[in-house]
Design a protein around this motif. Sequence first.
Motif, PDB file in Angstrom:
ATOM      1  N   GLY A  80      49.218  67.561  28.130  1.00 22.41           N
ATOM      2  CA  GLY A  80      48.487  66.347  28.442  1.00 22.41           C
ATOM      3  C   GLY A  80      47.150  66.590  29.112  1.00 22.41           C
ATOM      4  O   GLY A  80      46.340  65.670  29.239  1.00 22.41           O
ATOM      5  N   GLY A  81      46.925  67.818  29.519  1.00 26.80           N
ATOM      6  CA  GLY A  81      45.681  68.162  30.194  1.00 26.80           C
ATOM      7  C   GLY A  81      44.538  68.442  29.237  1.00 26.80           C
ATOM      8  O   GLY A  81      44.670  68.288  28.016  1.00 26.80           O
ATOM      9  N   SER A  82      43.420  68.875  29.800  1.00 21.73           N
ATOM     10  CA  SER A  82      42.199  69.116  29.026  1.00 21.73           C
ATOM     11  C   SER A  82      41.587  70.461  29.381  1.00 21.73           C
ATOM     12  O   SER A  82      41.756  70.956  30.503  1.00 21.73           O
ATOM     13  CB  SER A  82      41.165  68.017  29.303  1.00 21.73           C
ATOM     14  N   LEU A  83      40.884  71.005  28.432  1.00 29.41           N
ATOM     15  CA  LEU A  83      40.074  72.202  28.630  1.00 29.41           C
ATOM     16  C   LEU A  83      38.829  72.067  27.775  1.00 29.41           C
ATOM     17  O   LEU A  83      38.851  71.404  26.727  1.00 29.41           O
ATOM     18  CB  LEU A  83      40.829  73.477  28.209  1.00 29.41           C
ATOM     19  N   ARG A  84      37.782  72.735  28.215  1.00 26.20           N
ATOM     20  CA  ARG A  84      36.545  72.784  27.435  1.00 26.20           C
ATOM     21  C   ARG A  84      36.198  74.237  27.199  1.00 26.20           C
ATOM     22  O   ARG A  84      35.949  74.988  28.140  1.00 26.20           O
ATOM     23  CB  ARG A  84      35.398  72.071  28.148  1.00 26.20           C
ATOM     24  N   LEU A  85      36.177  74.608  25.934  1.00 27.99           N
ATOM     25  CA  LEU A  85      35.813  75.967  25.546  1.00 27.99           C
ATOM     26  C   LEU A  85      34.345  76.014  25.176  1.00 27.99           C
ATOM     27  O   LEU A  85      33.787  75.030  24.662  1.00 27.99           O
ATOM     28  CB  LEU A  85      36.652  76.427  24.352  1.00 27.99           C
ATOM     29  N   SER A  86      33.749  77.177  25.415  1.00 27.76           N
ATOM     30  CA  SER A  86      32.344  77.352  25.066  1.00 27.76           C
ATOM     31  C   SER A  86      32.169  78.656  24.301  1.00 27.76           C
ATOM     32  O   SER A  86      32.827  79.655  24.595  1.00 27.76           O
ATOM     33  CB  SER A  86      31.475  77.356  26.325  1.00 27.76           C
ATOM     34  N   CYS A  87      31.297  78.617  23.330  1.00 25.54           N
ATOM     35  CA  CYS A  87      30.976  79.797  22.525  1.00 25.54           C
ATOM     36  C   CYS A  87      29.471  80.014  22.601  1.00 25.54           C
ATOM     37  O   CYS A  87      28.698  79.103  22.273  1.00 25.54           O
ATOM     38  CB  CYS A  87      31.410  79.561  21.094  1.00 25.54           C
ATOM     39  N   THR A  88      29.076  81.192  23.014  1.00 23.48           N
ATOM     40  CA  THR A  88      27.657  81.534  23.087  1.00 23.48           C
ATOM     41  C   THR A  88      27.338  82.563  22.021  1.00 23.48           C
ATOM     42  O   THR A  88      28.028  83.588  21.913  1.00 23.48           O
ATOM     43  CB  THR A  88      27.296  82.085  24.473  1.00 23.48           C
ATOM     44  N   ALA A  89      26.334  82.277  21.235  1.00 24.31           N
ATOM     45  CA  ALA A  89      25.883  83.189  20.187  1.00 24.31           C
ATOM     46  C   ALA A  89      24.619  83.887  20.649  1.00 24.31           C
ATOM     47  O   ALA A  89      23.655  83.235  21.039  1.00 24.31           O
ATOM     48  CB  ALA A  89      25.618  82.422  18.897  1.00 24.31           C
ATOM     49  N   THR A  90      24.629  85.187  20.637  1.00 19.72           N
ATOM     50  CA  THR A  90      23.454  85.956  21.018  1.00 19.72           C
ATOM     51  C   THR A  90      23.025  86.824  19.835  1.00 19.72           C
ATOM     52  O   THR A  90      23.793  87.081  18.916  1.00 19.72           O
ATOM     53  CB  THR A  90      23.743  86.855  22.226  1.00 19.72           C
ATOM     54  N   GLY A  91      21.793  87.241  19.872  1.00 21.88           N
ATOM     55  CA  GLY A  91      21.309  88.106  18.813  1.00 21.88           C
ATOM     56  C   GLY A  91      20.405  87.413  17.824  1.00 21.88           C
ATOM     57  O   GLY A  91      19.932  88.017  16.873  1.00 21.88           O
ATOM     58  N   ARG A  92      20.195  86.116  18.032  1.00 23.14           N
ATOM     59  CA  ARG A  92      19.235  85.399  17.216  1.00 23.14           C
ATOM     60  C   ARG A  92      18.576  84.342  18.075  1.00 23.14           C
ATOM     61  O   ARG A  92      19.136  83.908  19.064  1.00 23.14           O
ATOM     62  CB  ARG A  92      19.891  84.765  15.990  1.00 23.14           C
ATOM     63  N   ASN A  93      17.388  83.937  17.659  1.00 19.96           N
ATOM     64  CA  ASN A  93      16.641  83.019  18.494  1.00 19.96           C
ATOM     65  C   ASN A  93      17.263  81.632  18.528  1.00 19.96           C
ATOM     66  O   ASN A  93      17.335  81.011  19.574  1.00 19.96           O
ATOM     67  CB  ASN A  93      15.181  82.913  18.016  1.00 19.96           C
ATOM     68  N   ARG A  94      17.653  81.138  17.408  1.00 17.20           N
ATOM     69  CA  ARG A  94      18.206  79.782  17.357  1.00 17.20           C
ATOM     70  C   ARG A  94      19.214  79.726  16.214  1.00 17.20           C
ATOM     71  O   ARG A  94      18.897  80.050  15.080  1.00 17.20           O
ATOM     72  CB  ARG A  94      17.095  78.766  17.116  1.00 17.20           C
ATOM     73  N   ASN A  95      20.405  79.312  16.543  1.00 13.62           N
ATOM     74  CA  ASN A  95      21.466  79.269  15.552  1.00 13.62           C
ATOM     75  C   ASN A  95      21.562  77.879  14.958  1.00 13.62           C
ATOM     76  O   ASN A  95      21.827  76.914  15.662  1.00 13.62           O
ATOM     77  CB  ASN A  95      22.803  79.628  16.218  1.00 13.62           C
TER      78      ASN A  95
END
Length: 121
Positions: A15-30
């Motif tokens: 019943g709870g919540s989580l927020r996942l984050s994904c960071t992409a590196t190696g390019r200027n703008r994805n």
Amino acid sequence: QVQLVESGGGLVQAGGSLRLSCTATGRNRNTNAMGWYRQAPGKQRELVARISGTGSTDYSDSVKGRFTISRDDAKNTVDLQMNSLKPEDTAVYYCNVLRGYYKGAPATGNWGQGTQVTVSS
């Protein structure tokens, strides 16, 4: 080659919540289509949410209405807001670049370490 780093997992009660984050590196703008996957013990990795370069989204039936995928291209991040979590959501969650925004599009990047999500009953 873009590198992907996932974060935000943890242990949460049903019943709870989580927020996942994904960071992409190696390019200027994805601006590619991106996807969040998960792999539970003994199961194949499955795509649970995808987002196009223009913000269109699609979800697997198992998470529809509970998970929300979003992106911030200026920060090169893709987030997955997970609400009303269930024990069956327990898995390692990964993000990846998709070849395109179409059903069955393969992941094209190197897999990161993922982030563990554990939902207790």
